[in-house]
Design an enzyme around this catalytic site. Sequence first.
Site, short mmCIF file in Angstrom:
data_model
loop_
_atom_site.label_atom_id
_atom_site.label_comp_id
_atom_site.label_asym_id
_atom_site.label_seq_id
_atom_site.Cartn_x
_atom_site.Cartn_y
_atom_site.Cartn_z
N GLN A 210 -0.71 -12.63 0.83
CA GLN A 210 0.55 -11.99 1.25
C GLN A 210 1.29 -12.87 2.27
O GLN A 210 2.52 -12.93 2.26
CB GLN A 210 0.27 -10.58 1.78
CG GLN A 210 -0.22 -9.69 0.63
CD GLN A 210 -0.33 -8.23 0.99
OE1 GLN A 210 -0.13 -7.83 2.13
NE2 GLN A 210 -0.66 -7.41 -0.01
N ASP B 92 -2.66 3.34 19.26
CA ASP B 92 -3.56 3.40 20.41
C ASP B 92 -2.76 3.70 21.68
O ASP B 92 -3.19 4.48 22.53
CB ASP B 92 -4.32 2.07 20.53
CG ASP B 92 -4.89 1.66 19.18
OD1 ASP B 92 -5.66 2.46 18.62
OD2 ASP B 92 -4.52 0.60 18.65
N GLY C 221 0.84 -1.20 0.00
CA GLY C 221 0.00 0.00 0.00
C GLY C 221 0.87 1.24 0.00
O GLY C 221 0.51 2.28 0.56
N ALA C 222 2.02 1.13 -0.68
CA ALA C 222 3.07 2.14 -0.56
C ALA C 222 2.68 3.50 -1.12
O ALA C 222 3.25 4.52 -0.73
CB ALA C 222 4.33 1.63 -1.25
N ALA C 223 1.69 3.52 -2.04
CA ALA C 223 1.30 4.81 -2.62
C ALA C 223 0.10 5.42 -1.89
O ALA C 223 -0.43 6.44 -2.31
CB ALA C 223 0.98 4.64 -4.10
N GLY C 224 -0.30 4.81 -0.80
CA GLY C 224 -1.44 5.34 -0.05
C GLY C 224 -0.99 6.44 0.91
O GLY C 224 0.17 6.83 0.94
N GLN C 225 -1.98 6.89 1.68
CA GLN C 225 -1.73 7.99 2.64
C GLN C 225 -0.64 7.67 3.66
O GLN C 225 0.24 8.47 3.91
CB GLN C 225 -2.95 8.18 3.50
CG GLN C 225 -4.18 8.76 3.02
CD GLN C 225 -4.87 9.22 4.30
OE1 GLN C 225 -4.60 10.33 4.75
NE2 GLN C 225 -5.67 8.37 4.89
N HIS D 56 -7.29 -3.75 17.88
CA HIS D 56 -7.26 -2.37 17.39
C HIS D 56 -8.65 -2.04 16.85
O HIS D 56 -8.93 -2.13 15.66
CB HIS D 56 -6.20 -2.19 16.29
CG HIS D 56 -6.30 -0.83 15.65
ND1 HIS D 56 -5.97 0.32 16.32
CD2 HIS D 56 -6.72 -0.44 14.43
CE1 HIS D 56 -6.19 1.36 15.52
NE2 HIS D 56 -6.64 0.93 14.37
N ARG E 227 -13.30 -0.04 3.78
CA ARG E 227 -14.74 -0.33 3.80
C ARG E 227 -15.44 0.57 2.79
O ARG E 227 -15.30 1.79 2.82
CB ARG E 227 -15.30 -0.07 5.20
CG ARG E 227 -16.68 -0.69 5.38
CD ARG E 227 -17.40 -0.07 6.55
NE ARG E 227 -16.81 -0.44 7.82
CZ ARG E 227 -17.40 -1.23 8.73
NH1 ARG E 227 -18.57 -1.74 8.49
NH2 ARG E 227 -16.82 -1.47 9.88
N GLY F 292 -2.81 -2.49 8.12
CA GLY F 292 -4.09 -2.47 7.41
C GLY F 292 -5.18 -3.12 8.24
O GLY F 292 -4.98 -4.20 8.82
P1 NAD Z 1 -5.07 4.41 1.56
O1 NAD Z 1 -6.34 3.94 0.95
O2 NAD Z 1 -4.65 5.83 1.44
O3 NAD Z 1 -3.86 3.53 1.02
C1 NAD Z 1 -3.93 2.15 0.93
C2 NAD Z 1 -3.12 1.75 -0.28
O4 NAD Z 1 -3.06 0.33 -0.29
C3 NAD Z 1 -3.75 2.18 -1.60
O5 NAD Z 1 -2.79 2.90 -2.36
C4 NAD Z 1 -4.15 0.87 -2.28
O6 NAD Z 1 -3.99 0.91 -3.68
C5 NAD Z 1 -3.18 -0.10 -1.63
N1 NAD Z 1 -3.61 -1.48 -1.57
C6 NAD Z 1 -4.86 -1.96 -1.34
N2 NAD Z 1 -4.84 -3.30 -1.41
C7 NAD Z 1 -3.57 -3.67 -1.66
C8 NAD Z 1 -2.94 -4.93 -1.85
N3 NAD Z 1 -3.63 -6.06 -1.82
N4 NAD Z 1 -1.61 -4.92 -2.09
C9 NAD Z 1 -0.91 -3.79 -2.16
N5 NAD Z 1 -1.45 -2.57 -2.02
C10 NAD Z 1 -2.78 -2.52 -1.76
O7 NAD Z 1 -5.16 3.96 3.09
P2 NAD Z 1 -4.24 4.43 4.30
O8 NAD Z 1 -4.84 5.64 4.91
O9 NAD Z 1 -2.82 4.43 3.89
O10 NAD Z 1 -4.54 3.24 5.34
C11 NAD Z 1 -4.11 1.93 5.07
C12 NAD Z 1 -4.72 0.97 6.06
O11 NAD Z 1 -4.25 1.23 7.37
C13 NAD Z 1 -6.24 1.01 6.15
O12 NAD Z 1 -6.70 -0.32 6.28
C14 NAD Z 1 -6.49 1.76 7.45
O13 NAD Z 1 -7.74 1.44 8.00
C15 NAD Z 1 -5.36 1.23 8.27
N6 NAD Z 1 -5.00 2.00 9.47
C16 NAD Z 1 -4.60 1.28 10.55
C17 NAD Z 1 -4.22 1.94 11.71
C18 NAD Z 1 -3.78 1.16 12.92
O14 NAD Z 1 -3.54 1.80 13.97
N7 NAD Z 1 -3.61 -0.15 12.88
C19 NAD Z 1 -4.24 3.33 11.74
C20 NAD Z 1 -4.62 4.04 10.62
C21 NAD Z 1 -5.00 3.35 9.47
C1 LMR Z 2 -7.22 4.60 13.30
O1 LMR Z 2 -7.18 4.07 14.41
O2 LMR Z 2 -6.92 5.79 13.11
C2 LMR Z 2 -7.68 3.78 12.10
O3 LMR Z 2 -7.56 2.41 12.38
C3 LMR Z 2 -9.09 4.15 11.74
C4 LMR Z 2 -9.54 3.47 10.47
O4 LMR Z 2 -10.66 2.91 10.51
O5 LMR Z 2 -8.82 3.48 9.46
#
Ligand code: NAD
Ligand code: LMR
Length: 328
Positions: free
Chosen positions: A114, A161, A11-15, A189, A94, A132
């Site tokens: 994976q 958290d 998910g390297a190009a995500g946020q 989480h 979601r 994720g």
């Molecule tokens: P995002 O949508 O900006 O980025 C996710 C990226 O993952 C996208 O670029 C998408 O193309 C890519 N992706 C999706 N499926 C993939 C796969 N099978 N293989 C490779 N790449 C894939 O999301 P984000 O804001 O970067 O958040 C990523 C995840 O982290 C979300 O599931 C979010 O809920 C979770 N998150 C977890 C926590 C925590 O504390 N555990 C906190 C914040 C966010």
């Molecule tokens: C967070 O704790 O900020 C995230 O897990 C929230 C979410 O649903 O992506």
Amino acid sequence: MKTPVRVAVTGAAGQIGYSLLFRIASGEMLGKDQPVILQLLELPMEKAQAALKGVIMELEDCAFPLLAGVVGTDDPEVAFKDADIALLVGARPRGPGMERKDLLLENAKIFTAQGAALNKVASRDVKVLVVGNPANTNAYIAMKSAPDLPAKNFTAMLRLDHNRALSQLAEKAGVPVGDIEGLVVWGNHSPTMYPDYRFATAGGRKLKELVNDETWNRETFIPKVGKRGAAIIEARGLSSAASAANAAIDHIRDWVLGSNGKWVTMGVPSDGSYGIPEGVIYGVPVITQDGEYTVVKDVEIDEYSRQMMDRTLAELEEERSGVAHLLG
Ligand code: NAD
Ligand code: LMR
């Protein structure tokens, strides 16, 4: 010069990726003397690959002295090849009208594949952090799909958290956040997590004495930490990214370089302690040293804590049974 460490990020190009990669490449995760090779995975779709290409161009433009190489791919077996560290960030978000159960199943497919790829090509010592969501269950699925790797190498992120709880406590008690020790966030989480400062101290003083307010604990602190992710989404219109990336860096840095005797929270496969069934990926207090984590074993569990820990466990068990048929 040290041998480069191979760090895979999905998910390297995500946020989160955008907040994470530049800090890893600048040495904030593994140390200012540790070169890294980034192995970046994105979905095969044109848009995702183009975005990944752009991120790689920006990494190049930073001319990081510690960045010994970058690989961009849509193939998990390329991304995880010989990986020493794997940050599994990419997940299916979601969508409208999607039930939690559907989200679990969609993600189960991703993390089964994976896990199998890690099993096949990663370093036998790979340290895996699942970010994720649903992070604990995704980590469980990846672990179960990688039978040749040690189960203890699979962890889920509860550090965000933990950090959120630290900040709330520091503010309430009027102490520097860096002085707080002995905090843990138990469980999943998700909003059922149980942040627990019964044994925390700040500068040698007990937090329970500094914040002598059980109503605040139960009615403000615990729900606020649990619902912080949703509050960020509400405020930003997007889920937390910089703080999540920061927590991922904290998690891996402490795992690799040690927590200097401090408790940190990691979601790890249970060894059966605290009445958590073996294998469930559950947030517990750990101390890290020499690249290993050790679960803190002797924490007293009172009646309220037991209730809170069982509540979050019940949710994890439900998630686990929802994906059991996929795991053979
Ligand atoms: P995002 O949508 O900006 O980025 C996710 C990226 O993952 C996208 O670029 C998408 O193309 C890519 N992706 C999706 N499926 C993939 C796969 N099978 N293989 C490779 N790449 C894939 O999301 P984000 O804001 O970067 O958040 C990523 C995840 O982290 C979300 O599931 C979010 O809920 C979770 N998150 C977890 C926590 C925590 O504390 N555990 C906190 C914040 C966010
Ligand atoms: C967070 O704790 O900020 C995230 O897990 C929230 C979410 O649903 O992506």
